[in-house]
Write a protein that holds these residues in place. Structure first.
Motif, PDB file in Angstrom:
ATOM      1  N   VAL A  41       0.631  -1.178  -0.080  1.00 46.61           N
ATOM      2  CA  VAL A  41       0.093   0.098   0.042  1.00 46.61           C
ATOM      3  C   VAL A  41       0.827   1.369   0.050  1.00 46.61           C
ATOM      4  O   VAL A  41       1.668   1.382   0.892  1.00 46.61           O
ATOM      5  CB  VAL A  41      -0.937   0.108   1.355  1.00 46.61           C
ATOM      6  N   ALA A  42       0.602   2.014  -1.006  1.00 43.97           N
ATOM      7  CA  ALA A  42       1.217   3.341  -1.225  1.00 43.97           C
ATOM      8  C   ALA A  42       0.421   4.607  -0.797  1.00 43.97           C
ATOM      9  O   ALA A  42      -0.729   4.518  -0.985  1.00 43.97           O
ATOM     10  CB  ALA A  42       1.957   3.543  -2.555  1.00 43.97           C
ATOM     11  N   ASN A  43       0.983   5.539  -0.097  1.00 38.58           N
ATOM     12  CA  ASN A  43       0.071   6.645   0.442  1.00 38.58           C
ATOM     13  C   ASN A  43       0.570   7.919  -0.193  1.00 38.58           C
ATOM     14  O   ASN A  43       1.939   8.069   0.034  1.00 38.58           O
ATOM     15  CB  ASN A  43       0.271   6.641   1.965  1.00 38.58           C
ATOM     16  N   LEU A  44      -0.481   8.752  -0.854  1.00 38.78           N
ATOM     17  CA  LEU A  44       0.350  10.234  -0.931  1.00 38.78           C
ATOM     18  C   LEU A  44      -0.859  10.978  -0.948  1.00 38.78           C
ATOM     19  O   LEU A  44      -2.103  10.656  -1.103  1.00 38.78           O
ATOM     20  CB  LEU A  44       0.832   9.832  -2.377  1.00 38.78           C
ATOM     21  N   THR A  45      -0.566  12.258  -0.855  1.00 41.49           N
ATOM     22  CA  THR A  45      -1.507  13.264  -0.912  1.00 41.49           C
ATOM     23  C   THR A  45      -0.956  14.432  -1.850  1.00 41.49           C
ATOM     24  O   THR A  45       0.097  14.720  -1.750  1.00 41.49           O
ATOM     25  CB  THR A  45      -1.479  14.165   0.746  1.00 41.49           C
ATOM     26  N   ARG A  46      -1.812  14.974  -2.805  1.00 45.16           N
ATOM     27  CA  ARG A  46      -1.514  16.167  -3.510  1.00 45.16           C
ATOM     28  C   ARG A  46      -2.438  17.308  -3.410  1.00 45.16           C
ATOM     29  O   ARG A  46      -3.979  17.170  -2.846  1.00 45.16           O
ATOM     30  CB  ARG A  46      -1.677  15.489  -4.836  1.00 45.16           C
ATOM     31  N   MET A  47      -2.114  18.655  -3.034  1.00 49.39           N
ATOM     32  CA  MET A  47      -2.816  19.762  -3.094  1.00 49.39           C
ATOM     33  C   MET A  47      -2.695  20.761  -4.192  1.00 49.39           C
ATOM     34  O   MET A  47      -1.656  20.880  -4.865  1.00 49.39           O
ATOM     35  CB  MET A  47      -2.467  20.557  -1.935  1.00 49.39           C
ATOM     36  N   VAL A  48      -3.946  21.363  -4.402  1.00 48.72           N
ATOM     37  CA  VAL A  48      -3.942  22.259  -5.684  1.00 48.72           C
ATOM     38  C   VAL A  48      -4.430  23.784  -5.043  1.00 48.72           C
ATOM     39  O   VAL A  48      -5.481  23.732  -4.136  1.00 48.72           O
ATOM     40  CB  VAL A  48      -4.996  21.748  -6.780  1.00 48.72           C
ATOM     41  N   SER A  49      -4.082  24.730  -5.121  1.00 47.04           N
ATOM     42  CA  SER A  49      -4.347  26.161  -4.869  1.00 47.04           C
ATOM     43  C   SER A  49      -4.176  27.171  -5.917  1.00 47.04           C
ATOM     44  O   SER A  49      -3.233  27.035  -6.833  1.00 47.04           O
ATOM     45  CB  SER A  49      -3.478  26.502  -3.801  1.00 47.04           C
ATOM     46  N   SER A  50      -5.238  27.969  -6.328  1.00 45.10           N
ATOM     47  CA  SER A  50      -5.244  29.125  -7.378  1.00 45.10           C
ATOM     48  C   SER A  50      -5.223  30.178  -6.370  1.00 45.10           C
ATOM     49  O   SER A  50      -6.032  31.179  -6.305  1.00 45.10           O
ATOM     50  CB  SER A  50      -6.075  28.881  -8.322  1.00 45.10           C
ATOM     51  N   GLY A  51      -3.861  30.371  -5.754  1.00 42.46           N
ATOM     52  CA  GLY A  51      -3.768  31.763  -5.173  1.00 42.46           C
ATOM     53  C   GLY A  51      -4.390  31.694  -3.859  1.00 42.46           C
ATOM     54  O   GLY A  51      -4.991  33.020  -3.385  1.00 42.46           O
ATOM     55  N   HIS A  52      -4.879  30.834  -3.160  1.00 38.73           N
ATOM     56  CA  HIS A  52      -5.484  30.771  -1.913  1.00 38.73           C
ATOM     57  C   HIS A  52      -4.767  30.812  -0.683  1.00 38.73           C
ATOM     58  O   HIS A  52      -3.752  30.241  -0.270  1.00 38.73           O
ATOM     59  CB  HIS A  52      -6.184  29.402  -1.564  1.00 38.73           C
ATOM     60  N   PRO A  53      -4.466  32.223  -0.175  1.00 41.78           N
ATOM     61  CA  PRO A  53      -3.502  32.593   0.791  1.00 41.78           C
ATOM     62  C   PRO A  53      -3.334  31.757   1.882  1.00 41.78           C
ATOM     63  O   PRO A  53      -2.174  31.548   2.262  1.00 41.78           O
ATOM     64  CB  PRO A  53      -3.883  34.066   1.109  1.00 41.78           C
TER      65      PRO A  53
END
Length: 283
Positions: A145-157
């Motif tokens: 089992v591999a675990n990962l998290t990815r996040m996206v932001s379009s300029g959210h301070p």
């Protein structure tokens, strides 16, 4: 005799359970590191667990392939996601991409801007992703089992600021993760790092990860945990603050950590000499 239904849950799950799953029911909240009262299956009570924590060379190679392909699938989908997608649309696209590679999505969590600051384990809903969102994946194949998290932001301070702090906390854990150190010692480094970035009690809001392998977490790190790290073990730390989390799966070697879920196409930032995933800034 009067009967009453009481929901028992951890501080991690409490806001989501009370708001989305069982509104109106009384809730009793427990610390994540002391729930449930009997040890959970990830607390080494099974005799075979310690025997499989150091992976064979064959398992390590299979893990490399799994991590590389899982990270590639997740990165490809998340980079293509639009702000008007629903959380469940992103979860569905992630599941399709993973299954197409023979990878089972053991866990898929998605939080859009509306829910990102409220829930640490956000089951996907019919809510728009918005300006900032997070995808969390536990990807399984051939038992690993591999675990990962990815996040996206379009300029959210607020997301931007908190993500930087989470990276600092993670760096403390990665630096302390070396053969001969105990899980408790790494956990203490995490606690100190949270205090250093201005959130001294944040470690109580969510478990911080620990040893991976044939389960998402073979052993969850807790204060004073005595388990000693050895080369050949797999680690997945996931420090978080409300609105930000970072997570990858690493193989512990004598010469240091190897990131099994690194995505060469995902934007990166250097933290403590390591290449770590940055926020992806969509258009």
């Amino acid at each position: 005799m009067r009967e009453e239904v009481v929901v028992h849950t951890t501080r991690v799950e409490h806001p989501r359970i009370a708001e989305e799953e069982a509104p109106g029911l009384p809730v009793r909240v427990h610390p994540w590191y002391a729930f449930p009262p009997p040890p959970s299956p990830s607390d080494l009570e099974h005799d075979l667990t310690p025997l499989r924590l150091v992976l064979s060379s064959r398992a390590q190679e299979a893990f490399r392939r799994l991590g590389r392909e899982a990270a590639g699938a997740v990165g490809e989908v998340v980079r293509q996601a639009r702000t008007d997608w629903k959380e469940c649309e992103l979860a569905g696209a992630l599941a399709e991409a993973l299954w197409a590679r023979g990878i089972r999505p053991l866990l898929l969590l998605v939080a859009g801007e509306e829910r990102l600051f409220r829930h640490r384990h956000p089951l996907p809903k019919e809510r728009p992703l918005g300006r900032a969102f997070m995808a969390v994946v536990c990807a399984a194949r051939r038992g690993l089992v591999a675990n990962l998290t990815r996040m996206v932001s379009s300029g959210h301070p607020r997301v931007e600021a908190r993500y930087r702090r989470v990276l600092e906390v993670e760096e403390a854990a990665l630096a302390a993760s070396r053969p001969g150190a105990s899980l408790g010692e790494v956990f203490a480094a995490l606690q100190e790092a949270y205090a250093r970035v201005g959130f001294p009690g944040a470690w109580e809001e969510h478990h911080q990860g620990g040893l991976g392998g044939y389960r998402s977490r073979e052993a969850v790190a807790t204060p004073g945990h005595p388990l000693v790290l050895e080369a050949g073990m797999v680690l997945a730390w996931n420090p978080s603050l409300a609105g930000a989390k970072v997570e990858d799966t690493f193989l512990l070697r004598e010469g240091g950590l190897l990131n099994l879920t690194e995505d060469p196409f995902w934007p990166a930032v250097e933290v403590g000499g390591r290449r770590r995933p940055d926020l992806f800034r969509n258009a």
